[in-house]
Design a protein around this motif. Sequence first.
Motif, PDB file in Angstrom:
ATOM      1  N   GLU A  88       0.664  -1.251  -0.121  1.00 57.20           N
ATOM      2  CA  GLU A  88       0.514   0.176   0.069  1.00 57.20           C
ATOM      3  C   GLU A  88       0.782   1.640  -0.275  1.00 57.20           C
ATOM      4  OE1 GLU A  88      -3.818  -1.696   2.203  1.00 57.20           O
ATOM      5  OE2 GLU A  88      -2.580  -0.980   3.426  1.00 57.20           O
ATOM      6  N   TYR A  89       1.860   1.261   0.891  1.00 53.43           N
ATOM      7  CA  TYR A  89       2.943   2.473   0.848  1.00 53.43           C
ATOM      8  C   TYR A  89       3.380   2.452  -0.221  1.00 53.43           C
ATOM      9  CZ  TYR A  89       7.078   5.107   1.179  1.00 53.43           C
ATOM     10  OH  TYR A  89       8.120   6.380   1.799  1.00 53.43           O
ATOM     11  N   ARG A  90       3.659   1.509  -1.575  1.00 52.08           N
ATOM     12  CA  ARG A  90       4.335   1.283  -2.770  1.00 52.08           C
ATOM     13  C   ARG A  90       3.605   2.527  -3.324  1.00 52.08           C
ATOM     14  NH1 ARG A  90       6.432  -4.436  -1.989  1.00 52.08           N
ATOM     15  NH2 ARG A  90       7.558  -3.725   0.176  1.00 52.08           N
ATOM     16  N   GLN A  91       2.160   1.638  -3.461  1.00 56.41           N
ATOM     17  CA  GLN A  91       1.303   2.212  -4.380  1.00 56.41           C
ATOM     18  C   GLN A  91       1.040   3.491  -3.921  1.00 56.41           C
ATOM     19  OE1 GLN A  91      -0.060   0.915  -6.887  1.00 56.41           O
ATOM     20  NE2 GLN A  91       1.820  -0.695  -6.439  1.00 56.41           N
ATOM     21  N   ASN A  92       0.696   4.362  -2.945  1.00 60.90           N
ATOM     22  CA  ASN A  92       0.377   5.183  -2.502  1.00 60.90           C
ATOM     23  C   ASN A  92       1.567   6.431  -3.387  1.00 60.90           C
ATOM     24  OD1 ASN A  92      -2.019   4.940  -1.544  1.00 60.90           O
ATOM     25  ND2 ASN A  92      -0.725   4.826   0.554  1.00 60.90           N
ATOM     26  N   LEU A  93       2.922   6.205  -2.979  1.00 58.61           N
ATOM     27  CA  LEU A  93       4.121   7.143  -3.757  1.00 58.61           C
ATOM     28  C   LEU A  93       3.744   7.234  -5.180  1.00 58.61           C
ATOM     29  CD1 LEU A  93       7.289   4.490  -2.959  1.00 58.61           C
ATOM     30  CD2 LEU A  93       5.992   7.066  -1.617  1.00 58.61           C
ATOM     31  N   LYS A  94       3.163   6.542  -5.879  1.00 55.90           N
ATOM     32  CA  LYS A  94       2.689   6.386  -7.228  1.00 55.90           C
ATOM     33  C   LYS A  94       1.314   7.894  -7.409  1.00 55.90           C
ATOM     34  CE  LYS A  94       4.211   1.969  -8.969  1.00 55.90           C
ATOM     35  NZ  LYS A  94       3.416   0.901  -9.820  1.00 55.90           N
ATOM     36  N   ASP A 100       1.552  15.409  -6.264  1.00 52.16           N
ATOM     37  CA  ASP A 100       2.472  16.458  -5.981  1.00 52.16           C
ATOM     38  C   ASP A 100       2.655  16.405  -4.500  1.00 52.16           C
ATOM     39  OD1 ASP A 100       5.387  17.848  -6.398  1.00 52.16           O
ATOM     40  OD2 ASP A 100       3.782  19.732  -6.344  1.00 52.16           O
ATOM     41  N   THR A 101       2.221  15.434  -3.658  1.00 54.90           N
ATOM     42  CA  THR A 101       2.389  15.343  -2.280  1.00 54.90           C
ATOM     43  C   THR A 101       3.202  14.958  -1.798  1.00 54.90           C
ATOM     44  OG1 THR A 101       0.363  13.789  -2.215  1.00 54.90           O
ATOM     45  CG2 THR A 101      -0.288  16.206  -1.833  1.00 54.90           C
ATOM     46  N   LEU A 102       3.821  14.232  -2.442  1.00 54.77           N
ATOM     47  CA  LEU A 102       5.589  12.948  -2.068  1.00 54.77           C
ATOM     48  C   LEU A 102       6.031  13.722  -0.795  1.00 54.77           C
ATOM     49  CD1 LEU A 102       6.925  12.229  -4.618  1.00 54.77           C
ATOM     50  CD2 LEU A 102       5.881  10.908  -3.771  1.00 54.77           C
TER      51      LEU A 102
END
Length: 432
Positions: A88-94, A100-102
């Motif tokens: 889930e963390y990795r998908q949220n990175l995308k 533009d909220t990284l």
Amino acid sequence: MSRNRYRFRGRVIQAAAVSLLFAVAAAGCTGRQTEENAGGEEVSIPVILIVDSSTGNKNEEDVIQAFNELYDGKWQADVEWVMETEEEYRQNLKRQNVTDTLPAVITDLRMLPAFYYTMIQDGRIEELSGYIKEDEEWMEMIEPSVLESCSEEDGSIYLGPVSTAAFSCSGIFWNEELFAQAGIEKFPETWEEFWECCEKLESCGITPLALHTEGTAWAPMLFATAEAASTEEGAQFMQQFYPDTYQNESGLRIARTLERLFQYTTGDALYVDFDVSYENFFSGKAAMIPNGYWMMDQIPEEWQDKVRFSAFPENRLISSPETFGWAIVSSYSQEVKEGAAALLKLRTQMNMEQREELFEQSPDSLTQAERDYIETYKSGPVLVPNYQVKWNSILQEETLGTILPDLAQGKISPEEFTKKEDESIQEFLEEQ
């Protein structure tokens, strides 16, 4: 991948922080430290990290605490702790990249090869060689093999590395008590002995393996890719980046091994993630689970006398230290990026301190699994690349979770399995 971003132990914080403080006073933490925020307000470094669903621990909390104590008044790592899986963390990175909220510091990026290279091409992550290579102290902390794994062909670096590969290796954790109940005195050294071990455990009413199919199927894929690498052809296949087909002997070998593995696992192994496998192992429902050094801190206290660690048969470990590298998002201010680089350097140093402390400790002060791991690592094992940094994202994140349960249940054959893997290649290429 169920690495859970290995935690730095509390007993190393003080030594790392104190020694780095002297270095900061002498020369500044990074090779190109600026004075932009000298005498100004404390600069916040946004970070998102995971709360481990298996243990409730905040991953990397030790390094964050050390950083915030060391740079109090100058920089502070402002962490948002999230309760989600690594997938889930990795998908949220995308998603965060699109919106533009990284955060300023991101982890796990190298676990998403295509996304990682897209971030480089789009100029979304900072090129770090100026920080690292201009800082002699930082460079001396990093093993050459680790720096090489985090470097691109042109020498550029986008991943702040850990210090050593010593903590990035995966093998097999096993329950010594359950092995003893089945009359098995030592861990199998060959794959033939491994399958015999599974049969013997099962014949004694003991489930051999804790497996799962979700989240890129980390546990079963560790077994299958380690087994495939036992042949020369398979070892070469595991070195390939984005294989153009799985319909070959190595691909079929992996599929057949996966099919066989699921004959020896728990009834709840399908459509679940690693946390279920973890619970099955540490409740005594299964005798073996593959994972890396980072699980040492996740062994419950009451289990530390019965859990052992071994390499995969034929003395193989799976290791990819680049997957532990952290990246800095380029869109932040220079003040924030300088602080983020300082955080990455501290993390490298704490990893170095951890290695030195662990390897110098008396064996009597270590758990049995830690003693096993050190002995295994020092024995010169064959290191196999992690499939998750080699294979396309469609296959890992979508296809495996669908076709692996079908393979395990006999709904598709190994040949059909590899055909569907190849379909993921075409889908991936069409998306690029």
